[in-house]
Scaffold this motif. Structure first.
Motif: not given
Length: 258
Positions: A131, A148, A188-190
């Motif tokens: 990311g 992200a 997905f990761r924020a």
């Protein structure tokens, strides 16, 4: 609860340090450029934070001050590297490898009293995340950021039994091998986080995130032999599972700048 208390304590410490440094005008590196109006020699103090071209490496830390350990088994990022493209923008790559092994003994009863069998089970998970990370002004020591990640991984399960079935029950003249190799996960990761530099090129960090992960389960192949007769059964995929949840991404991290 211990993680929460530790994170709150580190956050309070960082905020206190930030307030003190703001009062004294202590900034350096990319932050010094944004505080030229403050003037004074404090803006020229030794740079603690990374700058363009630097690489960082970090590990997750578990336990407390009296029981500290390193952990590579939590949330796809316990071993992580970052490359700073600019002073405030970094590319990040994380890896998580989990390998669990268990051996269970099975004992015969009745006519099989005194006989023994074994069940061996191994589960392996390999996850990677890649990311980008955007850092903000902060202070000389504190570097807050948002990031992200894209997550991809594979999980496999392998079990073997010798005079024992998959439930660790003794079965005389029976053996089996079961493989499930094609379980894949994507997500997905924020995240939001902060690094606090306790010395030049050495920092502690925390992260919290919100992510989505989808796991697709593959086929399972089982080969069993009973009284010298062998059969093979392939079980179709059971489908997929998905999760959308907040998390502490890596608890407390310790990192180094190169």
């Amino acid at each position: 609860m211990k993680k929460f208390i530790t994170i709150v304590g580190l956050s309070a410490f960082a905020l206190t340090a930030q307030a003190q440094e703001n009062e004294r005008g202590i900034y350096s590196g990319r932050d010094a450029k944004r505080f030229k109006h403050m003037g004074g020699e404090n803006a020229e103090m030794e740079i603690l934070k990374p700058h363009a071209g630097n690489v960082t490496a970090e590990l997750g830390v578990t336990g407390g001050l009296g029981n500290t350990g390193l952990n590579l088994n939590n949330n796809a990022g316990m071993l992580r590297f970052r490359y700073f493209v600019t002073d405030d923008l970094a590319i990040r790559l994380g890896a998580n490898v989990t390998n669990e092994f268990e051996k269970t003994n099975a004992f015969g009863t009745g006519v099989n009293d005194g006989l023994e069998g074994t069940l061996k089970e191994r589960n392996t998970t390999v996850l990677f995340n890649i990311g980008a990370e955007k850092h903000f002004m902060g202070t000389r020591r504190l570097s807050p950021y948002v990031a992200a990640d894209f997550i991809i991984g594979n999980m496999s399960a392998h079990a073997t039994g010798d005079n024992a079935n998959s439930n660790a029950v003794f079965v005389n003249n029976y053996s089996f091998e079961s493989k499930s190799m094609n379980n894949t996960a994507v997500g997905f990761r924020a995240v939001v986080g902060a690094d606090y530099y306790i010395a030049k090129s050495v920092y502690l960090g925390v992260e919290a995130g919100l992510g989505y992960t989808s796991t697709k389960f593959g086929e399972t192949e089982t080969t069993a032999t009973l009284n010298n007769v062998t059969t093979t059964v392939t079980t179709p995929s059971t489908g997929r599972a998905a999760a959308f949840a907040p998390s502490i991404v890596t608890g407390i991290r310790i990192g180094f700048v190169f």
